[in-house]
Design a protein around this motif. Structure first.
Motif, PDB file in Angstrom:
ATOM      1  N   GLY A   1      11.266  13.561 -22.162  1.00  0.00           N
ATOM      2  CA  GLY A   1      11.292  14.765 -21.346  1.00  0.00           C
ATOM      3  C   GLY A   1       9.947  15.462 -21.333  1.00  0.00           C
ATOM      4  O   GLY A   1       9.488  15.946 -20.286  1.00  0.00           O
ATOM      5  N   LEU A   2       9.282  15.503 -22.501  1.00  0.00           N
ATOM      6  CA  LEU A   2       7.944  16.089 -22.568  1.00  0.00           C
ATOM      7  C   LEU A   2       6.951  15.279 -21.747  1.00  0.00           C
ATOM      8  O   LEU A   2       6.113  15.841 -21.026  1.00  0.00           O
ATOM      9  N   LEU A   3       7.036  13.958 -21.838  1.00  0.00           N
ATOM     10  CA  LEU A   3       6.163  13.095 -21.035  1.00  0.00           C
ATOM     11  C   LEU A   3       6.395  13.329 -19.549  1.00  0.00           C
ATOM     12  O   LEU A   3       5.435  13.360 -18.760  1.00  0.00           O
ATOM     13  N   SER A   4       7.640  13.510 -19.178  1.00  0.00           N
ATOM     14  CA  SER A   4       7.959  13.763 -17.767  1.00  0.00           C
ATOM     15  C   SER A   4       7.331  15.057 -17.277  1.00  0.00           C
ATOM     16  O   SER A   4       6.796  15.125 -16.165  1.00  0.00           O
ATOM     17  N   ARG A   5       7.359  16.081 -18.115  1.00  0.00           N
ATOM     18  CA  ARG A   5       6.755  17.367 -17.729  1.00  0.00           C
ATOM     19  C   ARG A   5       5.244  17.255 -17.605  1.00  0.00           C
ATOM     20  O   ARG A   5       4.619  17.914 -16.762  1.00  0.00           O
ATOM     21  N   ILE A   6       4.631  16.395 -18.437  1.00  0.00           N
ATOM     22  CA  ILE A   6       3.179  16.231 -18.384  1.00  0.00           C
ATOM     23  C   ILE A   6       2.767  15.405 -17.156  1.00  0.00           C
ATOM     24  O   ILE A   6       1.800  15.740 -16.461  1.00  0.00           O
ATOM     25  N   VAL A   7       3.506  14.338 -16.883  1.00  0.00           N
ATOM     26  CA  VAL A   7       3.145  13.434 -15.793  1.00  0.00           C
ATOM     27  C   VAL A   7       3.482  14.030 -14.439  1.00  0.00           C
ATOM     28  O   VAL A   7       2.764  13.798 -13.463  1.00  0.00           O
ATOM     29  N   THR A   8       4.577  14.781 -14.362  1.00  0.00           N
ATOM     30  CA  THR A   8       4.989  15.369 -13.077  1.00  0.00           C
ATOM     31  C   THR A   8       5.026  16.892 -13.206  1.00  0.00           C
ATOM     32  O   THR A   8       6.106  17.498 -13.176  1.00  0.00           O
ATOM     33  N   PRO A   9       3.859  17.533 -13.340  1.00  0.00           N
ATOM     34  CA  PRO A   9       3.858  18.993 -13.532  1.00  0.00           C
ATOM     35  C   PRO A   9       4.377  19.753 -12.328  1.00  0.00           C
ATOM     36  O   PRO A   9       4.849  20.877 -12.485  1.00  0.00           O
TER      37      PRO A   9
ATOM     38  N   THR B   1       0.833  -1.204   0.000  1.00  0.00           N
ATOM     39  CA  THR B   1       0.000   0.000   0.000  1.00  0.00           C
ATOM     40  C   THR B   1       0.866   1.252   0.000  1.00  0.00           C
ATOM     41  O   THR B   1       0.564   2.232  -0.697  1.00  0.00           O
ATOM     42  N   GLN B   2       1.940   1.228   0.784  1.00  0.00           N
ATOM     43  CA  GLN B   2       2.877   2.356   0.780  1.00  0.00           C
ATOM     44  C   GLN B   2       3.472   2.559  -0.609  1.00  0.00           C
ATOM     45  O   GLN B   2       3.646   3.701  -1.060  1.00  0.00           O
ATOM     46  N   LEU B   3       3.768   1.456  -1.268  1.00  0.00           N
ATOM     47  CA  LEU B   3       4.337   1.547  -2.614  1.00  0.00           C
ATOM     48  C   LEU B   3       3.353   2.201  -3.572  1.00  0.00           C
ATOM     49  O   LEU B   3       3.712   3.094  -4.349  1.00  0.00           O
ATOM     50  N   ARG B   4       2.082   1.779  -3.507  1.00  0.00           N
ATOM     51  CA  ARG B   4       1.073   2.305  -4.433  1.00  0.00           C
ATOM     52  C   ARG B   4       0.669   3.735  -4.109  1.00  0.00           C
ATOM     53  O   ARG B   4       0.530   4.576  -5.009  1.00  0.00           O
ATOM     54  N   LYS B   5       0.503   4.039  -2.834  1.00  0.00           N
ATOM     55  CA  LYS B   5      -0.067   5.324  -2.427  1.00  0.00           C
ATOM     56  C   LYS B   5       0.962   6.444  -2.307  1.00  0.00           C
ATOM     57  O   LYS B   5       0.643   7.621  -2.526  1.00  0.00           O
ATOM     58  N   VAL B   6       2.189   6.094  -1.946  1.00  0.00           N
ATOM     59  CA  VAL B   6       3.175   7.136  -1.626  1.00  0.00           C
ATOM     60  C   VAL B   6       4.433   7.035  -2.487  1.00  0.00           C
ATOM     61  O   VAL B   6       4.821   7.989  -3.166  1.00  0.00           O
ATOM     62  N   ARG B   7       5.047   5.869  -2.466  1.00  0.00           N
ATOM     63  CA  ARG B   7       6.383   5.755  -3.074  1.00  0.00           C
ATOM     64  C   ARG B   7       6.367   5.930  -4.586  1.00  0.00           C
ATOM     65  O   ARG B   7       7.286   6.530  -5.154  1.00  0.00           O
ATOM     66  N   LEU B   8       5.356   5.405  -5.269  1.00  0.00           N
ATOM     67  CA  LEU B   8       5.309   5.548  -6.727  1.00  0.00           C
ATOM     68  C   LEU B   8       5.186   7.013  -7.139  1.00  0.00           C
ATOM     69  O   LEU B   8       5.815   7.449  -8.111  1.00  0.00           O
ATOM     70  N   ILE B   9       4.373   7.774  -6.396  1.00  0.00           N
ATOM     71  CA  ILE B   9       4.217   9.196  -6.708  1.00  0.00           C
ATOM     72  C   ILE B   9       5.517   9.946  -6.443  1.00  0.00           C
ATOM     73  O   ILE B   9       5.958  10.777  -7.244  1.00  0.00           O
ATOM     74  N   ALA B  10       6.162   9.633  -5.313  1.00  0.00           N
ATOM     75  CA  ALA B  10       7.417  10.304  -4.980  1.00  0.00           C
ATOM     76  C   ALA B  10       8.537   9.925  -5.944  1.00  0.00           C
ATOM     77  O   ALA B  10       9.418  10.732  -6.239  1.00  0.00           O
ATOM     78  N   ALA B  11       8.489   8.694  -6.432  1.00  0.00           N
ATOM     79  CA  ALA B  11       9.566   8.209  -7.302  1.00  0.00           C
ATOM     80  C   ALA B  11       9.359   8.562  -8.762  1.00  0.00           C
ATOM     81  O   ALA B  11      10.278   8.383  -9.572  1.00  0.00           O
ATOM     82  N   ALA B  12       8.173   9.045  -9.129  1.00  0.00           N
ATOM     83  CA  ALA B  12       7.870   9.305 -10.544  1.00  0.00           C
ATOM     84  C   ALA B  12       8.905  10.201 -11.230  1.00  0.00           C
ATOM     85  O   ALA B  12       9.362   9.878 -12.337  1.00  0.00           O
ATOM     86  N   PRO B  13       9.308  11.339 -10.624  1.00  0.00           N
ATOM     87  CA  PRO B  13      10.308  12.168 -11.319  1.00  0.00           C
ATOM     88  C   PRO B  13      11.628  11.448 -11.563  1.00  0.00           C
ATOM     89  O   PRO B  13      12.188  11.524 -12.668  1.00  0.00           O
ATOM     90  N   ALA B  14      12.127  10.724 -10.552  1.00  0.00           N
ATOM     91  CA  ALA B  14      13.405  10.019 -10.715  1.00  0.00           C
ATOM     92  C   ALA B  14      13.290   8.897 -11.734  1.00  0.00           C
ATOM     93  O   ALA B  14      14.202   8.683 -12.552  1.00  0.00           O
TER      94      ALA B  14
END
Length: 274
Positions: free
Chosen positions: A259-267, A182-195
């Motif tokens: 890079g464009l996808l990254s800007r769209i997914v992690t505004p 649950t931590q992976l789905r709810k928190v870590r994936l969002i935090a890790a998206a830019p990296a």
């Protein structure tokens, strides 16, 4: 007082200027290098490094459609290798979060994959993996080397991103009875998206390079690698450099698209950088 949009445009302007200056400087260095370092032998016109204008004229006379069948094969191999390599890397990085003791093993696997000599691995892959049987078939060796090329970068990027999760948010999930999954789905994936997206962006040109190196090993009749071998054998240096240039442009285009996808997914990250 200067508005925020105007300030952002003012900051973006030097970046565009720097890119133009960089391209002009690169072309100038290329022309100077070809004019001074490699002078054709008496009685011949062959030079291993033609000037940029000769290469551009060659591409214009051939037409881009003439190069598309060559690049279509290699791009397909690079995409498959990109998908497989990154999928395995992200899966192993996720396993580390669920089983923390596995981090050492996963990290060692990633480092070993990065340090493996490509020539030796490619030679083994040619023998072990099935060869292309029909004209236009993809090279299993090229796909494998493309996957191997992206594995280390994505594993490291994903692990760094997963560890960047906010501790307070993880504690909230834990207090409400949430598991590591649950931590992976709810928190870590969002935090890790830019990296993770940054790692995938870097992986695009490396996957393309891995596919080309795999084609150099043989077992294929079409693609960028085998085309370069044929052109070098024919001493057709303008077309060799034309393929070099188009290879760089394809890799740069893929890098820009991620890079464009990254800007769209992690505004929120793009906004922080503006």
């Amino acid at each position: 007082m200067t508005s925020a949009p105007a300030a952002r445009r003012a900051r973006r302007a030097p970046r565009g200027t720097a890119a133009i200056v960089g391209v002009v400087a690169l072309l100038g260095a290329w022309w100077l290098f070809s004019a001074t370092a490699f002078v054709p032998a008496p009685g011949t016109t062959f030079t291993p490094v033609p000037d940029p204008w000769t290469v551009f004229a060659t591409i214009a006379s051939d037409g881009l459609p003439a190069y598309w069948p060559v690049f279509q094969v290699t791009i397909s191999e690079a995409l498959l290798g990109f998908a497989w390599g990154n999928a395995i890397a992200l899966l192993l990085a996720s396993v580390v979060l669920l089983i923390p003791k596995a981090e050492t093993v996963v990290t060692q696997i990633a480092v070993v994959s990065y340090c493996l000599p490509v020539v030796a691995v490619g030679g083994i892959a040619v023998v072990v993996l099935p060869a292309a049987k029909r004209a236009g078939d993809l090279s299993a060796t090229a796909i494998f080397l493309a996957a191997l090329a992206v594995f280390f970068t994505t594993v490291v990027g994903a692990l760094v991103g997963f560890k960047a999760a906010d501790r307070a948010s993880l504690d909230v999930v834990r207090v409400y009875g949430g598991s590591r999954l649950t931590q992976l789905r709810k928190v870590r994936l969002i935090a890790a998206a830019p990296a993770i997206l940054n790692a995938l962006q870097i992986a695009v040109p490396t996957a393309f390079l891995g596919a080309i190196l795999g084609e150099y090993m043989g077992s294929i009749d079409q693609g960028v690698g085998i085309t370069l071998i044929k052109l070098q054998g024919d001493l057709d240096s303008p077309r060799v450099w034309a393929v070099f240039l188009l290879t760089a442009l394809v890799a740069l285009l893929g890098y820009a698209l991620l890079g464009l996808l990254s800007r769209i997914v992690t505004p929120w990250v793009a906004g922080a950088r503006s």
